[in-house]
Design a protein around this motif. Structure first.
Motif, PDB file in Angstrom:
ATOM      1  N   TYR A  92    -103.223  35.507  37.355  1.00  0.00           N
ATOM      2  CA  TYR A  92    -102.341  36.561  36.844  1.00  0.00           C
ATOM      3  C   TYR A  92    -103.004  37.922  36.867  1.00  0.00           C
ATOM      4  O   TYR A  92    -102.404  38.908  37.318  1.00  0.00           O
ATOM      5  N   GLY A 144    -105.533  40.232  40.473  1.00  0.00           N
ATOM      6  CA  GLY A 144    -105.120  41.132  41.543  1.00  0.00           C
ATOM      7  C   GLY A 144    -104.948  40.436  42.881  1.00  0.00           C
ATOM      8  O   GLY A 144    -105.010  39.203  42.994  1.00  0.00           O
ATOM      9  N   GLN A 145    -104.762  41.235  43.916  1.00  0.00           N
ATOM     10  CA  GLN A 145    -104.513  40.699  45.248  1.00  0.00           C
ATOM     11  C   GLN A 145    -105.722  39.940  45.794  1.00  0.00           C
ATOM     12  O   GLN A 145    -105.573  39.029  46.615  1.00  0.00           O
ATOM     13  N   GLU A 155    -107.512  37.720  44.391  1.00  0.00           N
ATOM     14  CA  GLU A 155    -107.403  36.288  44.099  1.00  0.00           C
ATOM     15  C   GLU A 155    -106.375  35.615  45.005  1.00  0.00           C
ATOM     16  O   GLU A 155    -106.558  34.485  45.447  1.00  0.00           O
ATOM     17  N   MET A 156    -105.279  36.310  45.267  1.00  0.00           N
ATOM     18  CA  MET A 156    -104.273  35.751  46.164  1.00  0.00           C
ATOM     19  C   MET A 156    -104.871  35.534  47.560  1.00  0.00           C
ATOM     20  O   MET A 156    -104.638  34.499  48.198  1.00  0.00           O
ATOM     21  N   ASN A 157    -105.657  36.488  48.011  1.00  0.00           N
ATOM     22  CA  ASN A 157    -106.261  36.376  49.339  1.00  0.00           C
ATOM     23  C   ASN A 157    -107.279  35.244  49.395  1.00  0.00           C
ATOM     24  O   ASN A 157    -107.380  34.541  50.407  1.00  0.00           O
ATOM     25  N   ARG A 167    -105.239  32.092  49.709  1.00  0.00           N
ATOM     26  CA  ARG A 167    -104.619  31.963  51.036  1.00  0.00           C
ATOM     27  C   ARG A 167    -105.612  31.450  52.072  1.00  0.00           C
ATOM     28  O   ARG A 167    -105.245  30.719  52.991  1.00  0.00           O
ATOM     29  N   GLY A 190     -96.407  43.941  38.946  1.00  0.00           N
ATOM     30  CA  GLY A 190     -96.919  43.658  40.286  1.00  0.00           C
ATOM     31  C   GLY A 190     -97.159  42.197  40.580  1.00  0.00           C
ATOM     32  O   GLY A 190     -97.400  41.819  41.728  1.00  0.00           O
ATOM     33  N   TRP A 191     -97.069  41.352  39.550  1.00  0.00           N
ATOM     34  CA  TRP A 191     -97.402  39.936  39.750  1.00  0.00           C
ATOM     35  C   TRP A 191     -96.449  39.222  40.707  1.00  0.00           C
ATOM     36  O   TRP A 191     -96.911  38.505  41.608  1.00  0.00           O
ATOM     37  N   ARG A 244     -97.396  39.941  44.268  1.00  0.00           N
ATOM     38  CA  ARG A 244     -98.665  39.315  44.649  1.00  0.00           C
ATOM     39  C   ARG A 244     -98.481  37.822  44.908  1.00  0.00           C
ATOM     40  O   ARG A 244     -99.042  37.280  45.877  1.00  0.00           O
ATOM     41  N   THR A 251     -97.186  36.842  48.318  1.00  0.00           N
ATOM     42  CA  THR A 251     -98.110  36.885  49.453  1.00  0.00           C
ATOM     43  C   THR A 251     -98.819  35.553  49.671  1.00  0.00           C
ATOM     44  O   THR A 251     -99.388  35.328  50.748  1.00  0.00           O
TER      45      THR A 251
END
Length: 298
Positions: free
Chosen positions: A41, A44-45, A47-49, A52, A90-91, A94, A97
């Motif tokens: 949460y 930020g991005q 962690e998403m990257n 992925r 913004g969550w 994110r 993605t």
């Protein structure tokens, strides 16, 4: 713009020969899931990257807590109230993605419950007082959660309530909202989970994330396969604790998964907990743990 024919054909041939990676898509092969809390949460991005590129195919947002008035919290943060998403603006973007190529992630789940929390008790009380129709607070709040997270499934981490009736009622409401699956995260009480699975059917319940750590450390996937009439996906706890000395390394995860593959025919596994992987990254990264599951189950 059209792609030139000859280069396109050459790319296909090279890909088939293993000389060139095909166009980025969700990773095929054994399924592997990871539970995570705060970093999913607030990280930020970045962690998403990391997710992925990790090799994990399923990301499980842990944990959604249901308060007596129906408010939904992601751990300690209020995110849904009165049918509206009120969390970090913004969550949702994110999270979207996570499935954007190139990625290994093809599924997102939101988990409800944990040890020593009354989430499922609160859900039962809300069903009794307001039902699960489109005007109910449960319906409206979980609809808002679905819109915000894009979750494919709800994961049931019930560790205290264990009542089939209201749980099945909630699960059917969730499926009607677009959460296409309802998964389990048991550590004990196999008779309850078997009854719930029989009530809902295998079409709704497609995965069981069997805890093989903490209170579930003695669980045998083969025994649970028989009890539930389906193959479970066992999970282990990554390195954690003081000095990162507790828990499993990627090497021991691979070894245990390989053993369960032989004894119980497992087709997937999961890791608990991404938050600890961040704290103990020198002992194992998300990519190393995902690869350990994949290698053990393959």
């Amino acid at each position: 713009m059209r792609r030139p024919l000859l280069p396109a054909l050459l790319a296909v041939v090279l890909a088939l020969c293993g000389l060139m990676a095909p166009a980025a898509t969700a990773q095929a092969g054994p399924r592997s899931a990871v539970f995570g809390g705060g970093p999913f949460y607030s990280g930020g991005q970045a962690e998403m990257n990391t997710l992925r590129s990790s090799g994990f195919t399923t990301v499980i947002l842990w944990s959604i807590h249901v308060h007596p008035n129906g408010d939904l919290y992601y751990n300690d943060v209020l995110i849904v109230q009165n049918g509206r998403y009120v969390g970090d603006a913004g969550w949702p973007a994110r999270l979207r993605t996570l499935k954007q190529a190139p990625t290994s992630v093809n599924r997102i789940e939101v988990s409800i419950g944990a040890w020593a929390v009354p989430d499922w008790e609160n859900i039962a009380a809300l069903i009794k007082s307001g039902g699960t129709g489109s005007s109910s607070i449960l319906y409206r709040n979980f609809q808002a959660l679905k819109t915000a997270t894009g979750a494919d499934a709800i994961n049931n981490d019930d560790e205290s309530f264990y009542q089939v009736g209201p749980t099945a009622t909630f699960a059917r409401m969730a499926v009607g909202l677009g959460y296409s699956k309802f998964t389990f995260a048991p550590y004990t009480n196999s008779s309850f989970w078997a009854s719930l699975k029989n009530n809902l059917g295998g079409t709704i319940v497609d995965r069981v994330y069997l805890q093989g750590y903490a209170g579930g450390a003695g669980n045998n996937p083969s025994t649970w396969n028989s009890a539930l009439g389906m193959k479970v996906d066992p999970g282990l706890w990554s390195k954690h604790g003081s000095g990162c000395s507790a828990g499993d390394s990627p090497a021991t995860v691979q070894s245990k998964m390989r053993s369960w593959k032989g004894s119980a025919g497992i087709v997937g596994g999961f890791m608990w907990l991404y938050d600890d992987m961040k704290k103990c990254s020198a002992q194992g990264t998300p990519a190393q743990y995902a690869n350990a599951i994949r290698a053990g189950v393959s």
